[in-house]
Design a protein around this motif. Sequence first.
Motif, PDB file in Angstrom:
ATOM      1  N   MET A 147       0.831  -1.185   0.000  1.00 41.21           N
ATOM      2  CA  MET A 147       0.000   0.000   0.000  1.00 41.21           C
ATOM      3  C   MET A 147       0.873   1.245   0.000  1.00 41.21           C
ATOM      4  O   MET A 147       1.968   1.245   0.525  1.00 41.21           O
ATOM      5  CB  MET A 147      -0.875   0.013   1.253  1.00 41.21           C
ATOM      6  N   GLY A 148       0.316   2.325  -0.533  1.00 33.64           N
ATOM      7  CA  GLY A 148       1.036   3.588  -0.567  1.00 33.64           C
ATOM      8  C   GLY A 148       0.722   4.449   0.641  1.00 33.64           C
ATOM      9  O   GLY A 148      -0.029   4.052   1.541  1.00 33.64           O
ATOM     10  N   GLU A 149       1.295   5.634   0.657  1.00 28.75           N
ATOM     11  CA  GLU A 149       1.124   6.539   1.790  1.00 28.75           C
ATOM     12  C   GLU A 149      -0.327   6.941   1.989  1.00 28.75           C
ATOM     13  O   GLU A 149      -0.810   7.012   3.118  1.00 28.75           O
ATOM     14  CB  GLU A 149       1.970   7.807   1.599  1.00 28.75           C
ATOM     15  N   ILE A 150      -1.031   7.208   0.901  1.00 29.70           N
ATOM     16  CA  ILE A 150      -2.423   7.660   0.998  1.00 29.70           C
ATOM     17  C   ILE A 150      -3.307   6.526   1.516  1.00 29.70           C
ATOM     18  O   ILE A 150      -4.144   6.735   2.393  1.00 29.70           O
ATOM     19  CB  ILE A 150      -2.938   8.172  -0.367  1.00 29.70           C
ATOM     20  N   GLU A 151      -3.119   5.324   0.973  1.00 31.37           N
ATOM     21  CA  GLU A 151      -3.891   4.157   1.433  1.00 31.37           C
ATOM     22  C   GLU A 151      -3.677   3.936   2.927  1.00 31.37           C
ATOM     23  O   GLU A 151      -4.623   3.669   3.663  1.00 31.37           O
ATOM     24  CB  GLU A 151      -3.475   2.904   0.664  1.00 31.37           C
ATOM     25  N   ASP A 152      -2.411   4.020   3.369  1.00 29.71           N
ATOM     26  CA  ASP A 152      -2.106   3.830   4.787  1.00 29.71           C
ATOM     27  C   ASP A 152      -2.787   4.888   5.641  1.00 29.71           C
ATOM     28  O   ASP A 152      -3.300   4.597   6.722  1.00 29.71           O
ATOM     29  CB  ASP A 152      -0.596   3.872   5.023  1.00 29.71           C
ATOM     30  N   ALA A 153      -2.791   6.130   5.171  1.00 34.23           N
ATOM     31  CA  ALA A 153      -3.420   7.210   5.924  1.00 34.23           C
ATOM     32  C   ALA A 153      -4.927   6.994   6.041  1.00 34.23           C
ATOM     33  O   ALA A 153      -5.517   7.239   7.098  1.00 34.23           O
ATOM     34  CB  ALA A 153      -3.130   8.557   5.264  1.00 34.23           C
ATOM     35  N   ILE A 154      -5.553   6.520   4.976  1.00 32.00           N
ATOM     36  CA  ILE A 154      -6.992   6.248   5.019  1.00 32.00           C
ATOM     37  C   ILE A 154      -7.271   5.103   5.992  1.00 32.00           C
ATOM     38  O   ILE A 154      -8.219   5.162   6.774  1.00 32.00           O
ATOM     39  CB  ILE A 154      -7.537   5.955   3.614  1.00 32.00           C
ATOM     40  N   GLU A 155      -6.435   4.064   5.970  1.00 30.24           N
ATOM     41  CA  GLU A 155      -6.604   2.943   6.897  1.00 30.24           C
ATOM     42  C   GLU A 155      -6.454   3.397   8.345  1.00 30.24           C
ATOM     43  O   GLU A 155      -7.217   2.975   9.216  1.00 30.24           O
ATOM     44  CB  GLU A 155      -5.605   1.825   6.590  1.00 30.24           C
ATOM     45  N   ARG A 156      -5.454   4.251   8.622  1.00 28.56           N
ATOM     46  CA  ARG A 156      -5.273   4.760   9.985  1.00 28.56           C
ATOM     47  C   ARG A 156      -6.489   5.569  10.420  1.00 28.56           C
ATOM     48  O   ARG A 156      -6.947   5.448  11.553  1.00 28.56           O
ATOM     49  CB  ARG A 156      -4.018   5.617  10.084  1.00 28.56           C
ATOM     50  N   ALA A 157      -7.007   6.398   9.531  1.00 25.26           N
ATOM     51  CA  ALA A 157      -8.188   7.195   9.860  1.00 25.26           C
ATOM     52  C   ALA A 157      -9.388   6.296  10.123  1.00 25.26           C
ATOM     53  O   ALA A 157     -10.188   6.571  11.018  1.00 25.26           O
ATOM     54  CB  ALA A 157      -8.490   8.189   8.738  1.00 25.26           C
ATOM     55  N   ASP A 158      -9.516   5.218   9.356  1.00 24.92           N
ATOM     56  CA  ASP A 158     -10.603   4.262   9.599  1.00 24.92           C
ATOM     57  C   ASP A 158     -10.463   3.608  10.964  1.00 24.92           C
ATOM     58  O   ASP A 158     -11.441   3.429  11.683  1.00 24.92           O
ATOM     59  CB  ASP A 158     -10.631   3.174   8.517  1.00 24.92           C
ATOM     60  N   ARG A 159      -9.237   3.214  11.327  1.00 26.14           N
ATOM     61  CA  ARG A 159      -9.032   2.564  12.627  1.00 26.14           C
ATOM     62  C   ARG A 159      -9.345   3.505  13.775  1.00 26.14           C
ATOM     63  O   ARG A 159      -9.817   3.073  14.823  1.00 26.14           O
ATOM     64  CB  ARG A 159      -7.600   2.046  12.742  1.00 26.14           C
ATOM     65  N   GLU A 160      -9.072   4.791  13.605  1.00 27.24           N
ATOM     66  CA  GLU A 160      -9.375   5.763  14.649  1.00 27.24           C
ATOM     67  C   GLU A 160     -10.873   5.910  14.865  1.00 27.24           C
ATOM     68  O   GLU A 160     -11.305   6.375  15.909  1.00 27.24           O
ATOM     69  CB  GLU A 160      -8.757   7.110  14.302  1.00 27.24           C
ATOM     70  N   ALA A 161     -11.665   5.498  13.890  1.00 30.90           N
ATOM     71  CA  ALA A 161     -13.119   5.625  13.981  1.00 30.90           C
ATOM     72  C   ALA A 161     -13.756   4.504  14.791  1.00 30.90           C
ATOM     73  O   ALA A 161     -14.921   4.600  15.142  1.00 30.90           O
ATOM     74  CB  ALA A 161     -13.730   5.639  12.580  1.00 30.90           C
ATOM     75  N   PHE A 162     -13.009   3.441  15.091  1.00 34.47           N
ATOM     76  CA  PHE A 162     -13.601   2.318  15.816  1.00 34.47           C
ATOM     77  C   PHE A 162     -14.157   2.781  17.157  1.00 34.47           C
ATOM     78  O   PHE A 162     -13.501   3.494  17.903  1.00 34.47           O
ATOM     79  CB  PHE A 162     -12.569   1.221  16.073  1.00 34.47           C
ATOM     80  N   THR A 163     -15.379   2.364  17.444  1.00 31.07           N
ATOM     81  CA  THR A 163     -15.978   2.682  18.740  1.00 31.07           C
ATOM     82  C   THR A 163     -15.695   1.586  19.747  1.00 31.07           C
ATOM     83  O   THR A 163     -15.794   1.802  20.950  1.00 31.07           O
ATOM     84  CB  THR A 163     -17.500   2.883  18.610  1.00 31.07           C
ATOM     85  N   ARG A 164     -15.363   0.395  19.270  1.00 28.84           N
ATOM     86  CA  ARG A 164     -14.958  -0.720  20.129  1.00 28.84           C
ATOM     87  C   ARG A 164     -13.681  -1.304  19.559  1.00 28.84           C
ATOM     88  O   ARG A 164     -13.470  -1.295  18.348  1.00 28.84           O
ATOM     89  CB  ARG A 164     -16.026  -1.820  20.137  1.00 28.84           C
ATOM     90  N   ARG A 165     -12.870  -1.838  20.441  1.00 28.83           N
ATOM     91  CA  ARG A 165     -11.630  -2.471  19.983  1.00 28.83           C
ATOM     92  C   ARG A 165     -11.939  -3.826  19.370  1.00 28.83           C
ATOM     93  O   ARG A 165     -12.794  -4.554  19.855  1.00 28.83           O
ATOM     94  CB  ARG A 165     -10.679  -2.650  21.149  1.00 28.83           C
ATOM     95  N   PRO A 166     -11.214  -4.207  18.320  1.00 26.89           N
ATOM     96  CA  PRO A 166     -11.395  -5.544  17.746  1.00 26.89           C
ATOM     97  C   PRO A 166     -10.888  -6.603  18.720  1.00 26.89           C
ATOM     98  O   PRO A 166     -10.166  -6.282  19.668  1.00 26.89           O
ATOM     99  CB  PRO A 166     -10.552  -5.521  16.477  1.00 26.89           C
ATOM    100  N   PRO A 167     -11.268  -7.860  18.529  1.00 23.04           N
ATOM    101  CA  PRO A 167     -10.797  -8.913  19.436  1.00 23.04           C
ATOM    102  C   PRO A 167      -9.267  -8.935  19.488  1.00 23.04           C
ATOM    103  O   PRO A 167      -8.594  -8.752  18.470  1.00 23.04           O
ATOM    104  CB  PRO A 167     -11.318 -10.204  18.796  1.00 23.04           C
ATOM    105  N   THR A 168      -8.729  -9.170  20.688  1.00 26.34           N
ATOM    106  CA  THR A 168      -7.281  -9.136  20.848  1.00 26.34           C
ATOM    107  C   THR A 168      -6.659 -10.531  20.913  1.00 26.34           C
ATOM    108  O   THR A 168      -5.500 -10.690  20.540  1.00 26.34           O
ATOM    109  CB  THR A 168      -6.883  -8.368  22.116  1.00 26.34           C
ATOM    110  N   THR A 169      -7.414 -11.517  21.361  1.00 26.10           N
ATOM    111  CA  THR A 169      -6.842 -12.854  21.457  1.00 26.10           C
ATOM    112  C   THR A 169      -6.931 -13.562  20.112  1.00 26.10           C
ATOM    113  O   THR A 169      -7.807 -13.268  19.294  1.00 26.10           O
ATOM    114  CB  THR A 169      -7.575 -13.703  22.514  1.00 26.10           C
ATOM    115  N   LEU A 170      -6.038 -14.517  19.901  1.00 21.34           N
ATOM    116  CA  LEU A 170      -6.055 -15.285  18.666  1.00 21.34           C
ATOM    117  C   LEU A 170      -7.365 -16.043  18.518  1.00 21.34           C
ATOM    118  O   LEU A 170      -7.980 -16.045  17.449  1.00 21.34           O
ATOM    119  CB  LEU A 170      -4.865 -16.248  18.630  1.00 21.34           C
TER     120      LEU A 170
END
Length: 184
Positions: free
Chosen positions: A1-24
């Motif tokens: 992925m490029g810089e812009i794609e990574d930035a969009i992904e980071r912005a999406d992750r910041e939008a999470f209202t709950r954390r994703p599962p942490t255990t395997l």
Amino acid sequence: MGEIEDAIERADREAFTRRPPTTLKGRIGYLLRQLGSARAVAAELGITADSVNRYRRGARRNPPHDIAARIDEAVRSRWQPQVRKRRRRQAAATGITVETRARFGYTAAPGTTDDGRFRRLTVRLPPAYAQRLFDAREAGAQDGQLRDIIAEGFKDVYFQDGGSRAMGISDVSINDIDYLDLDY
């Protein structure tokens, strides 16, 4: 992925209202619920269905790093899709903030300095650019095309100040990106 794609992904992750599962075990369980079968999860991750079932049962607890990264990416890409859609709709209605440190170059009228130089900018791009950025990403645009959309937004908002100055500037380009962050 490029810089812009990574930035969009980071912005999406910041939008999470709950954390994703942490255990395997939790992550594999989530993927099983999303994809429906161990075979489908295995195809997504590039492993065998037996391995998926071992991770689900807890018989295998430590996947290799590349498989752990694929599991993490698969979970994050499916986590809270409605929250992401809502945030993107808001951004398309209100605009996005782009913060970057990069080399900006442009074509200007003869006799002016148009040499590229590093600038650190934080600019709020109008909703039209946010919508174009999201539409291009959904259509599978390459990083260079996404970069061109942001550069055009910088030209209109920052360099030309909405049409009130520097009208001789055309073709702004973003090169040598040190960092780029989006907020919406």
